[in-house]
Design an enzyme around this catalytic site. Structure first.
Site, PDB file in Angstrom:
ATOM      1  N   ARG A   1       0.591  -1.173  -0.102  1.00  0.00           N
ATOM      2  CA  ARG A   1      -0.107  -0.048  -0.034  1.00  0.00           C
ATOM      3  C   ARG A   1       0.655   1.122  -0.074  1.00  0.00           C
ATOM      4  O   ARG A   1       0.657   2.149  -0.496  1.00  0.00           O
ATOM      5  CB  ARG A   1      -0.914  -0.035   1.300  1.00  0.00           C
ATOM      6  CG  ARG A   1      -2.013  -1.120   1.072  1.00  0.00           C
ATOM      7  CD  ARG A   1      -2.811  -1.033   2.212  1.00  0.00           C
ATOM      8  NE  ARG A   1      -2.002  -1.455   3.517  1.00  0.00           N
ATOM      9  CZ  ARG A   1      -2.228  -0.908   4.501  1.00  0.00           C
ATOM     10  NH1 ARG A   1      -3.437  -0.136   4.944  1.00  0.00           N
ATOM     11  NH2 ARG A   1      -1.497  -1.123   5.684  1.00  0.00           N
TER      12      ARG A   1
ATOM     13  N   ASN B   1      -6.258  -2.727   2.469  1.00  0.00           N
ATOM     14  CA  ASN B   1      -6.335  -4.153   2.586  1.00  0.00           C
ATOM     15  C   ASN B   1      -7.869  -4.662   2.463  1.00  0.00           C
ATOM     16  O   ASN B   1      -8.482  -3.937   3.170  1.00  0.00           O
ATOM     17  CB  ASN B   1      -5.504  -4.560   3.548  1.00  0.00           C
ATOM     18  CG  ASN B   1      -4.080  -4.491   3.642  1.00  0.00           C
ATOM     19  OD1 ASN B   1      -3.515  -4.293   2.733  1.00  0.00           O
ATOM     20  ND2 ASN B   1      -3.410  -4.400   4.472  1.00  0.00           N
TER      21      ASN B   1
END
Length: 86
Positions: A15, A33
């Site tokens: 990320r 996520n």
């Protein structure tokens, strides 16, 4: 553009890496996520920049190991500021 990235992409800095690439391209949005192990990436900006981010997600230089990316294109809502990790 919304992309769902599957593989070993959680707990490896994916990320953060995605956020850095998106900011370099001037995109807004987020990377989050998902419970099933995927990462969802939502990016808004010029289509060419979104396509470059999508190519980077598929490019092999990501943290972890990407097994596949599925994307969906839609009209921008233009309500996002910055690019964040969720």
């Amino acid at each position: 553009m919304t992309a769902w990235v599957r593989g070993r992409v959680q707990g490896v800095g994916f990320r953060w890496w995605t956020r850095a690439r998106a900011l370099e391209l001037g995109l807004t949005g987020w990377a989050a996520n998902l419970r099933d192990g995927r990462v969802e990436v939502v990016a808004e900006g010029p289509r060419e920049s979104c396509e470059k981010l999508l190519a980077a997600l598929r490019g092999g230089d990501t943290p972890g190991e990407v097994e596949g990316v599925v994307e969906r294109w839609s009209d921008a809502k233009r309500s996002m500021v910055g690019f964040v990790e969720k």
